[in-house]
Design an enzyme around this catalytic site. Structure first.
Site, PDB file in Angstrom:
ATOM      1  N   GLU A   1       0.843  -1.210   0.000  1.00  0.00           N
ATOM      2  CA  GLU A   1       0.000   0.000   0.000  1.00  0.00           C
ATOM      3  C   GLU A   1       0.874   1.254   0.000  1.00  0.00           C
ATOM      4  O   GLU A   1       0.550   2.245  -0.649  1.00  0.00           O
ATOM      5  CB  GLU A   1      -0.900   0.032   1.233  1.00  0.00           C
ATOM      6  CG  GLU A   1      -1.931  -1.069   1.288  1.00  0.00           C
ATOM      7  CD  GLU A   1      -2.747  -1.002   2.561  1.00  0.00           C
ATOM      8  OE1 GLU A   1      -3.951  -0.681   2.450  1.00  0.00           O
ATOM      9  OE2 GLU A   1      -2.199  -1.258   3.654  1.00  0.00           O
TER      10      GLU A   1
ATOM     11  N   TYR B   1      -9.477  28.977   1.572  1.00  0.00           N
ATOM     12  CA  TYR B   1      -9.782  27.596   1.182  1.00  0.00           C
ATOM     13  C   TYR B   1      -8.728  27.020   0.245  1.00  0.00           C
ATOM     14  O   TYR B   1      -8.365  25.848   0.367  1.00  0.00           O
ATOM     15  CB  TYR B   1     -11.152  27.481   0.500  1.00  0.00           C
ATOM     16  CG  TYR B   1     -12.223  28.382   1.037  1.00  0.00           C
ATOM     17  CD1 TYR B   1     -12.431  28.503   2.412  1.00  0.00           C
ATOM     18  CD2 TYR B   1     -13.027  29.122   0.189  1.00  0.00           C
ATOM     19  CE1 TYR B   1     -13.422  29.327   2.910  1.00  0.00           C
ATOM     20  CE2 TYR B   1     -14.016  29.953   0.687  1.00  0.00           C
ATOM     21  CZ  TYR B   1     -14.201  30.061   2.043  1.00  0.00           C
ATOM     22  OH  TYR B   1     -15.172  30.875   2.528  1.00  0.00           O
TER      23      TYR B   1
ATOM     24  N   GLU C   1      -5.928   7.015  11.109  1.00  0.00           N
ATOM     25  CA  GLU C   1      -6.102   7.844  12.302  1.00  0.00           C
ATOM     26  C   GLU C   1      -4.912   8.784  12.498  1.00  0.00           C
ATOM     27  O   GLU C   1      -5.078   9.938  12.892  1.00  0.00           O
ATOM     28  CB  GLU C   1      -6.262   6.959  13.548  1.00  0.00           C
ATOM     29  CG  GLU C   1      -7.520   6.111  13.549  1.00  0.00           C
ATOM     30  CD  GLU C   1      -7.379   4.764  12.854  1.00  0.00           C
ATOM     31  OE1 GLU C   1      -8.226   3.897  13.127  1.00  0.00           O
ATOM     32  OE2 GLU C   1      -6.455   4.563  12.041  1.00  0.00           O
TER      33      GLU C   1
ATOM     34  N   LYS D   1     -10.932   5.621   2.319  1.00  0.00           N
ATOM     35  CA  LYS D   1      -9.972   4.777   1.603  1.00  0.00           C
ATOM     36  C   LYS D   1     -10.770   3.694   0.890  1.00  0.00           C
ATOM     37  O   LYS D   1     -11.273   2.770   1.522  1.00  0.00           O
ATOM     38  CB  LYS D   1      -8.982   4.177   2.594  1.00  0.00           C
ATOM     39  CG  LYS D   1      -7.916   3.320   1.966  1.00  0.00           C
ATOM     40  CD  LYS D   1      -6.946   2.831   3.034  1.00  0.00           C
ATOM     41  CE  LYS D   1      -5.861   1.967   2.439  1.00  0.00           C
ATOM     42  NZ  LYS D   1      -4.909   1.516   3.466  1.00  0.00           N
TER      43      LYS D   1
END
Length: 120
Positions: free
Chosen positions: A21, A53, A73, A99
């Site tokens: 990954e 932004y 996290e 994800k």
């Protein structure tokens, strides 16, 4: 108080528990929700009193594309902490990441993680 919502920001990153990954990477989708303690920008109509932004977008992009995390996290918590450090007008921030390609054997659209940080 003003709430700013940025939804479905898409970046390509190299995050995950498994080595493949972190080597191959994939698309991640983010929502960033920020609040301010006052409404000064609504009174002054001046960008220096607001959250830029475009700047936040580039800031999150830089983190997602140039840092690597095993856990979502840790990624979202880092984004929250850094936004609070850099953007003094922001009093709290919530970041959600989705994800879609997760190593789970079974039908699933995505995994989503959400973290929230506030100024003390």
């Amino acid at each position: 108080m003003t709430k700013i919502l940025m939804n479905n920001l898409m970046f390509y990153g190299f995050h995950g528990v498994y080595e493949y990954e972190r080597e191959q990477g994939q698309k991640f989708y983010f929502d960033v929700e920020m609040t301010t303690e006052n409404d000064k920008a609504s009174l002054t109509d001046d960008l220096k009193d607001a959250v830029d932004y475009a700047s936040v977008y580039q800031f999150v992009k830089e983190i997602v594309e140039n840092k690597r995390f095993q856990l979502l996290e840790a990624l979202t918590g880092h984004i929250d902490d850094e936004i609070l450090k850099v953007y003094s007008v922001v009093s709290s921030v919530t970041t959600r990441v989705r994800k879609p390609s997760v190593p789970i054997s079974g039908p699933i659209d995505f995994v989503q993680v959400e973290t929230t940080r506030s100024r003390k």
